[in-house]
Design a protein around this motif. Structure first.
Motif, PDB file in Angstrom:
ATOM      1  N   GLU A   1     -28.651   1.631  17.758  1.00 24.38           N
ATOM      2  CA  GLU A   1     -28.067   2.900  18.192  1.00 24.38           C
ATOM      3  C   GLU A   1     -28.101   3.932  17.069  1.00 24.38           C
ATOM      4  O   GLU A   1     -28.371   5.116  17.299  1.00 24.38           O
ATOM      5  CB  GLU A   1     -26.632   2.685  18.678  1.00 24.38           C
ATOM      6  CG  GLU A   1     -26.552   2.022  20.047  1.00 24.38           C
ATOM      7  CD  GLU A   1     -27.394   2.748  21.087  1.00 24.38           C
ATOM      8  OE1 GLU A   1     -27.189   3.974  21.265  1.00 24.38           O
ATOM      9  OE2 GLU A   1     -28.267   2.111  21.695  1.00 24.38           O
ATOM     10  N   GLU A   2     -27.828   3.493  15.840  1.00 26.92           N
ATOM     11  CA  GLU A   2     -27.936   4.417  14.700  1.00 26.92           C
ATOM     12  C   GLU A   2     -29.379   4.883  14.507  1.00 26.92           C
ATOM     13  O   GLU A   2     -29.631   6.050  14.167  1.00 26.92           O
ATOM     14  CB  GLU A   2     -27.443   3.728  13.421  1.00 26.92           C
ATOM     15  CG  GLU A   2     -25.941   3.562  13.322  1.00 26.92           C
ATOM     16  CD  GLU A   2     -25.212   4.872  13.032  1.00 26.92           C
ATOM     17  OE1 GLU A   2     -25.869   5.887  12.751  1.00 26.92           O
ATOM     18  OE2 GLU A   2     -23.967   4.850  13.096  1.00 26.92           O
ATOM     19  N   LEU A   3     -30.331   3.968  14.734  1.00 26.88           N
ATOM     20  CA  LEU A   3     -31.738   4.342  14.624  1.00 26.88           C
ATOM     21  C   LEU A   3     -32.094   5.394  15.665  1.00 26.88           C
ATOM     22  O   LEU A   3     -32.761   6.395  15.348  1.00 26.88           O
ATOM     23  CB  LEU A   3     -32.614   3.099  14.797  1.00 26.88           C
ATOM     24  CG  LEU A   3     -34.134   3.335  14.823  1.00 26.88           C
ATOM     25  CD1 LEU A   3     -34.611   3.975  13.526  1.00 26.88           C
ATOM     26  CD2 LEU A   3     -34.867   2.021  15.091  1.00 26.88           C
ATOM     27  N   ARG A   4     -31.667   5.193  16.904  1.00 26.02           N
ATOM     28  CA  ARG A   4     -31.940   6.190  17.949  1.00 26.02           C
ATOM     29  C   ARG A   4     -31.351   7.549  17.588  1.00 26.02           C
ATOM     30  O   ARG A   4     -31.997   8.587  17.752  1.00 26.02           O
ATOM     31  CB  ARG A   4     -31.372   5.717  19.288  1.00 26.02           C
ATOM     32  CG  ARG A   4     -32.099   4.558  19.917  1.00 26.02           C
ATOM     33  CD  ARG A   4     -31.557   4.260  21.312  1.00 26.02           C
ATOM     34  NE  ARG A   4     -32.258   3.132  21.919  1.00 26.02           N
ATOM     35  CZ  ARG A   4     -31.830   1.872  21.887  1.00 26.02           C
ATOM     36  NH1 ARG A   4     -30.668   1.579  21.278  1.00 26.02           N
ATOM     37  NH2 ARG A   4     -32.540   0.905  22.453  1.00 26.02           N
TER      38      ARG A   4
ATOM     39  N   ARG B   1     -38.986  -2.494  17.786  1.00 27.70           N
ATOM     40  CA  ARG B   1     -39.218  -2.398  19.223  1.00 27.70           C
ATOM     41  C   ARG B   1     -38.671  -1.080  19.768  1.00 27.70           C
ATOM     42  O   ARG B   1     -39.272  -0.467  20.670  1.00 27.70           O
ATOM     43  CB  ARG B   1     -38.561  -3.591  19.926  1.00 27.70           C
ATOM     44  CG  ARG B   1     -39.100  -3.847  21.314  1.00 27.70           C
ATOM     45  CD  ARG B   1     -38.664  -5.216  21.842  1.00 27.70           C
ATOM     46  NE  ARG B   1     -39.421  -6.305  21.215  1.00 27.70           N
ATOM     47  CZ  ARG B   1     -38.927  -7.178  20.362  1.00 27.70           C
ATOM     48  NH1 ARG B   1     -37.655  -7.098  19.994  1.00 27.70           N
ATOM     49  NH2 ARG B   1     -39.677  -8.138  19.865  1.00 27.70           N
ATOM     50  N   VAL B   2     -37.559  -0.603  19.215  1.00 27.22           N
ATOM     51  CA  VAL B   2     -37.021   0.705  19.627  1.00 27.22           C
ATOM     52  C   VAL B   2     -38.026   1.804  19.305  1.00 27.22           C
ATOM     53  O   VAL B   2     -38.302   2.685  20.128  1.00 27.22           O
ATOM     54  CB  VAL B   2     -35.671   0.978  18.935  1.00 27.22           C
ATOM     55  CG1 VAL B   2     -35.236   2.429  19.140  1.00 27.22           C
ATOM     56  CG2 VAL B   2     -34.601   0.035  19.469  1.00 27.22           C
TER      57      VAL B   2
ATOM     58  N   GLU C   1     -41.156   1.466  21.744  1.00 33.90           N
ATOM     59  CA  GLU C   1     -40.933   1.711  23.172  1.00 33.90           C
ATOM     60  C   GLU C   1     -40.377   3.088  23.477  1.00 33.90           C
ATOM     61  O   GLU C   1     -40.596   3.618  24.577  1.00 33.90           O
ATOM     62  CB  GLU C   1     -39.990   0.637  23.731  1.00 33.90           C
ATOM     63  CG  GLU C   1     -40.589  -0.772  23.676  1.00 33.90           C
ATOM     64  CD  GLU C   1     -39.610  -1.844  24.139  1.00 33.90           C
ATOM     65  OE1 GLU C   1     -38.441  -1.496  24.450  1.00 33.90           O
ATOM     66  OE2 GLU C   1     -40.015  -3.033  24.173  1.00 33.90           O
ATOM     67  N   GLU C   2     -39.671   3.691  22.511  1.00 37.47           N
ATOM     68  CA  GLU C   2     -38.975   4.940  22.817  1.00 37.47           C
ATOM     69  C   GLU C   2     -39.482   6.146  22.031  1.00 37.47           C
ATOM     70  O   GLU C   2     -39.178   7.286  22.409  1.00 37.47           O
ATOM     71  CB  GLU C   2     -37.468   4.757  22.558  1.00 37.47           C
ATOM     72  CG  GLU C   2     -36.847   3.642  23.399  1.00 37.47           C
ATOM     73  CD  GLU C   2     -35.369   3.434  23.097  1.00 37.47           C
ATOM     74  OE1 GLU C   2     -34.700   4.420  22.723  1.00 37.47           O
ATOM     75  OE2 GLU C   2     -34.889   2.280  23.217  1.00 37.47           O
ATOM     76  N   TYR C   3     -40.258   5.916  20.970  1.00 37.38           N
ATOM     77  CA  TYR C   3     -40.677   7.034  20.114  1.00 37.38           C
ATOM     78  C   TYR C   3     -42.166   6.941  19.780  1.00 37.38           C
ATOM     79  O   TYR C   3     -42.551   6.595  18.665  1.00 37.38           O
ATOM     80  CB  TYR C   3     -39.830   7.067  18.833  1.00 37.38           C
ATOM     81  CG  TYR C   3     -38.356   7.226  19.127  1.00 37.38           C
ATOM     82  CD1 TYR C   3     -37.809   8.489  19.343  1.00 37.38           C
ATOM     83  CD2 TYR C   3     -37.523   6.111  19.233  1.00 37.38           C
ATOM     84  CE1 TYR C   3     -36.463   8.638  19.652  1.00 37.38           C
ATOM     85  CE2 TYR C   3     -36.172   6.256  19.537  1.00 37.38           C
ATOM     86  CZ  TYR C   3     -35.658   7.515  19.740  1.00 37.38           C
ATOM     87  OH  TYR C   3     -34.321   7.666  20.061  1.00 37.38           O
ATOM     88  N   PRO C   4     -43.016   7.212  20.764  1.00 37.92           N
ATOM     89  CA  PRO C   4     -44.467   7.131  20.535  1.00 37.92           C
ATOM     90  C   PRO C   4     -44.891   7.989  19.334  1.00 37.92           C
ATOM     91  O   PRO C   4     -44.457   9.128  19.195  1.00 37.92           O
ATOM     92  CB  PRO C   4     -45.057   7.684  21.838  1.00 37.92           C
ATOM     93  CG  PRO C   4     -43.982   7.479  22.856  1.00 37.92           C
ATOM     94  CD  PRO C   4     -42.684   7.645  22.127  1.00 37.92           C
TER      95      PRO C   4
END
Length: 553
Positions: A187-190, A222-223, A226-229
């Motif tokens: 969550e901190e990474l996002r 993986r975050v 999958e979420e930050y191309p």
């Protein structure tokens, strides 16, 4: 004011385009016109305020991109940024090696980080820079806003430090992260990525990031995948010595497992144990790429490495942060255990190899009683002071409170050259700018690539070498072709240099000598070096990843 470079030889950054001669017009921060002589000059008709720069015989290239920079504080406290501007660097990626100044949640965490990496960046007092708002941030956004508000000499992008994520969720201790703590890290990474970071870094020989398991790192990668191309993971992996090949394999395995792009930062094979192993590493990289993993790497064009002296300690001795480390160093029984780990058995801090004090150079010692140790080998100081090398080591760590850098004279030239020639290779200085006794790569990285390795050794052609320093790192960073390429409508990050004389001058004895042969440096069209002299202009931009657009601007 517009600028017109008259008849330079353009090395565009694209190695498939042969160098060519043309006039280049710069207006409003961008390259507006490229006109090959004796082309039509009508594009100048409405330009009244224009400076013409005779450039025939000089090379005009994109500004050089440093994919591994330690300018996190120097961009603020030394705003002219002489080290980087004077060698033609116009874009830097900071937040390296898994530990930096954001994100944090409280001042105690920031205090611990500041003390831990004081050997990299110093530990300046905010009171000495009241106008900057130094250390008033917590989030990545607030840190980037601070850089932007104060203006930077170079363009700058930020990697989320994985060690910070672990510190916030788990603390500074050597313990397994629970599922809840891993979830907290993701969550901190996002949050950090949504605030503009371009990827994540690790320092897997530095606390507390080194305590993360492969699966824990995989959850974070993986975050990104999958979420930050376009975002990437830049690991300083677990060993550059005894288990270097295995450590590289772990990082490539993360790419296979998660689909996350992997950028192997300061991808060296140091220590005598790794002599001749560059083909092994490069074949591993090629195999991973053939299987679909997006892998790139950066290196610096020198043999010795540079880090903090405290990094030579075993990881267990650094658990808990600087205060706990110093307690152990002041305990006689624990010191003997540390000595055995450092000198006899070899520890993870020494990359699994017993430390040879003839190879360890002391950076800038700060305590008045040991300042004269600066710039000398530990073994040399020990002999002169009639002490054992380990006593000198402990003395420096304790008196300087772990804030001393060191140079490790352990490189292998054959490995350096072979890795430099690989088709994924990019430039990265890994330059510590703090202190008098720093590494010459702080001032010499890019001119050394061009002068020593391209012109003198003919390892790569000028056209090919320029691509290693410009377009390739721009592609990794996600800013190509608006940067890293000379074409119309690209940002005017440019270097005008003499291909026959460009040369690094910095040495280990005099590491802050400016390079020769560079005439102009432009950052977003602003002249930062004018006829070989820095003028203090700060034309840099903070480059943030825009999630909604999926690109870095």
């Amino acid at each position: 004011m517009s600028l017109l470079f008259l008849s330079p030889t353009i090395v565009s950054g694209d190695p498939t385009i042969e160098p060519y001669e043309a006039d280049v017009l710069i207006s409003n921060g961008k390259i507006t016109t490229i006109s090959k002589p004796p082309g039509d000059k009508s594009f100048l008709q409405d330009k009244e305020d224009i400076r013409k720069i005779e450039s025939k015989g000089w090379v005009l290239s994109p500004g050089f991109i440093d994919l591994h920079a330690h300018s996190d504080l120097y961009l603020l406290t030394n705003p002219d940024h002489e080290a980087k501007i004077s060698q033609g660097c116009t874009t830097e990626v900071i937040g390296q090696d898994g530990i930096s100044y954001s994100p944090i949640h409280n001042q105690q965490q920031l205090k611990s980080i500041r003390e831990q990496i004081a050997g990299w960046n110093g530990n300046p007092s905010p009171e000495d820079y009241p106008e900057l708002g130094l250390f008033e941030w917590k989030s990545v956004k607030e840190y980037l806003d601070c850089l932007e508000r104060n203006k930077t000499a170079t363009n700058v992008a930020y990697l989320v430090p994985q060690g910070n994520l672990r510190l916030l969720a788990v603390g500074p201790w050597d313990q397994i992260a629970t599922p809840e703590e891993i979830s907290s890290q993701t969550e901190e990474l996002r949050k950090a990525m949504n605030e503009g970071a371009v990827g994540m870094s690790s320092g897997l020989t530095y606390t507390p990031g080194m305590y993360a398991s492969t699966s824990e790192l995989g959850s974070l990668c993986r975050v990104l995948a999958e979420e930050y191309p376009g975002a990437y993971y830049a690991p300083h992996h677990r060993s550059y010595g005894f288990k270097a090949i295995e450590s590289y394999a772990e990082m490539l395995g993360l790419g296979r497992m998660t689909g996350c792009p992997i950028h192997l930062t300061h991808a060296t094979l140091n220590f005598s144990e790794n002599k001749g192993k560059a083909p092994v590493l490069l074949s591993m990289i090629d195999s991973a790429r053939e299987s679909g993993v997006d892998v790139t790497l950066d290196t610096y064009p020198y043999l010795p490495g540079c880090t903090t002296l405290a990094a030579l300690l075993p990881s267990w001795a650094s658990s808990g942060g600087p205060e706990e480390t110093l307690k152990r160093l002041n305990d006689e029984i624990t010191r003997e255990k540390i000595r055995t780990a450092v000198e006899v058995t070899g520890c993870d801090g020494g990359h699994g190899i017993p430390t040879n004090w003839d190879e360890i150079g002391i950076g800038s010692a700060n305590h008045p009683s040991i300042k004269h140790y600066s710039g000398r080998r530990v073994s040399e100081v020990a002999k002169a002071e009639n002490k054992l090398p380990i006593q000198v080591f402990f003395e420096i760590l304790i008196k300087d409170k772990l804030a001393t850098s060191c140079l490790m004279h352990i490189g292998n030239e054959e490995n350096v050259r072979q890795i430099m020639c690989h088709h994924t290779h990019c430039s990265g200085s890994d330059a510590i700018l703090h202190g008098k006794g720093t590494h010459p790569r702080a001032y010499g990285t890019f001119p050394r690539y061009l002068g020593h390795y391209s012109r003198e050794l003919e390892l790569l052609s000028l056209n090919e070498m320029i691509s290693h320093l410009t377009s390739r790192p721009a592609k990794r960073l996600g800013i190509y072709p608006s940067r890293g390429l000379i074409q119309e409508d690209s940002f005017a990050d440019l270097v005008l240099f003499n291909p026959e004389t460009i040369k690094d001058k910095a040495t280990f004895e005099n590491p802050k000598l400016k390079a020769e042969g560079i005439r102009f440096v432009l950052v977003n069209g602003e002249i930062a070096m004018d006829e070989g002299r820095l003028n203090g202009n700060r034309g840099g931009k903070v480059l943030r990843r825009r999630k909604e657009e999926g690109k870095v601007v």
